[in-house]
Design a protein around this motif. Structure first.
Motif, PDB file in Angstrom:
ATOM      1  N   ALA A   1       0.716  -1.291   0.255  1.00 30.86           N
ATOM      2  CA  ALA A   1       0.052   0.055   0.237  1.00 30.86           C
ATOM      3  C   ALA A   1       0.926   0.769   0.141  1.00 30.86           C
ATOM      4  O   ALA A   1       0.850   2.378  -0.802  1.00 30.86           O
ATOM      5  N   LEU A   2       1.873   1.202   1.293  1.00 29.97           N
ATOM      6  CA  LEU A   2       2.817   2.577   0.892  1.00 29.97           C
ATOM      7  C   LEU A   2       3.441   2.993  -1.017  1.00 29.97           C
ATOM      8  O   LEU A   2       3.202   3.712  -1.482  1.00 29.97           O
ATOM      9  N   ARG A   3       3.725   1.446  -1.574  1.00 30.21           N
ATOM     10  CA  ARG A   3       4.545   1.360  -2.833  1.00 30.21           C
ATOM     11  C   ARG A   3       3.604   1.679  -3.876  1.00 30.21           C
ATOM     12  O   ARG A   3       3.944   3.114  -4.707  1.00 30.21           O
ATOM     13  N   ALA A   4       2.082   1.721  -3.439  1.00 33.16           N
ATOM     14  CA  ALA A   4       1.461   2.710  -4.659  1.00 33.16           C
ATOM     15  C   ALA A   4       0.610   3.837  -4.406  1.00 33.16           C
ATOM     16  O   ALA A   4       0.988   3.945  -5.359  1.00 33.16           O
ATOM     17  N   THR A   5       0.452   3.964  -3.283  1.00 28.91           N
ATOM     18  CA  THR A   5       0.956   5.719  -2.943  1.00 28.91           C
ATOM     19  C   THR A   5       1.153   6.399  -3.139  1.00 28.91           C
ATOM     20  O   THR A   5       1.968   7.255  -3.868  1.00 28.91           O
ATOM     21  N   TYR A   6       3.217   5.618  -3.048  1.00 27.01           N
ATOM     22  CA  TYR A   6       4.384   6.620  -3.017  1.00 27.01           C
ATOM     23  C   TYR A   6       4.417   7.074  -4.974  1.00 27.01           C
ATOM     24  O   TYR A   6       4.735   7.606  -5.636  1.00 27.01           O
TER      25      TYR A   6
END
Length: 274
Positions: free
Chosen positions: A117-122
């Motif tokens: 989820a962090l990577r997708a947001t990034y």
């Protein structure tokens, strides 16, 4: 030929920030970088640049609450509006300062967070930011940072940074390759310079001695050799960027300490005729 920029957040700590521009110019620097300009009006900083014949080569977008430990917002779900407002503020400063590069800090991994989820947001934030920066003619930079200096930082390795760039798919999102962080996390620094610099996706280097983050002639890394590697590879691929001197002077805030510690730079200039 490598060009060196003084990092005014770290160098000349005995001087008030706005006086450090003059100190850098006096020591022969033609470019400067720093972490954050937002405590000063852009017109005030621009006047210091003009008055000292300096180029602004890099600064960071707002990182969130830096004083209380935040180190960026780009990977943090739920912070998109604040990230976007900060990026637009950075673009205003970039235009006023004539600065072509802005570093976007990824942020710290929250406890028990889902890294996917962090990577997708990034990725989503970088794609949005790239469109805003493209309108202003600005390159956005991502920087792998070691987790000894910044525990929990989201982006740590060169290969991951380049994978992020491939996923974002924007030509104006590039890598800020800090050789201090690279040595601590991965080593084999010369090979990585040879691997990544010809790709055209490395926009900026930074240096500091390892492990204490002092002058680059102190510690375990042979920076004279690495400068030669950068020079050699640049000659074949046409790279014309800057090397930011992002280190803490070993003499601390002693009067003239930064200038006294620039023997490494004076030797390089003498040897290369720079």
């Amino acid at each position: 030929m490598p060009r060196f920029a003084a990092n005014l957040s770290m160098l000349y700590p005995e001087r008030p920030f706005l006086d450090r521009f003059e100190s850098a110019a006096r020591d022969g620097f033609e470019g400067v970088e720093f972490l954050f300009p937002y405590e000063h009006a852009p017109e005030e900083i621009a006047a210091r640049l003009r008055g000292n014949g300096l180029q602004q080569v890099l600064f960071n977008a707002p990182p969130g609450d830096f004083a209380n430990g935040e180190r960026g917002m780009a990977c943090l779900p739920g912070r998109e509006a604040q990230f976007q407002a900060g990026l637009l503020q950075a673009m205003r400063y970039a235009q006023a300062l004539g600065c072509p590069r802005v570093h976007v800090m990824a942020g710290l991994v929250p406890a028990h967070a889902d890294r996917a989820a962090l990577r997708a947001t990034y990725i989503a934030n970088l794609r949005w930011a790239a469109k805003q920066a493209e309108r202003e003619g600005v390159n956005l930079l991502v920087e792998p940072i070691n987790v000894r200096d910044i525990p929990g930082y989201f982006l740590n390795r060169q290969d991951d940074a380049h994978a992020v760039l491939a996923e974002v798919g924007a030509g104006n999102v590039k890598v800020q390759m800090d050789l201090y962080h690279c040595q601590i996390v991965e080593g084999d620094v010369a090979t990585k310079i040879r691997q990544y610099l010809p790709t055209g996706r490395v926009a900026h280097f930074q240096i500091a001695g390892v492990p204490q983050r002092h002058e680059p002639d102190l510690g375990e890394v042979n920076f004279d050799y690495l400068f030669g590697v950068i020079d050699e590879v640049s000659a074949t691929c046409g790279w014309e960027g800057w090397i930011g001197c992002e280190y803490r002077p070993a003499r601390g805030a002693a009067e003239g300490g930064t200038s006294e510690g620039l023997g490494w730079l004076r030797r390089w200039r003498t040897r290369t005729g720079a």
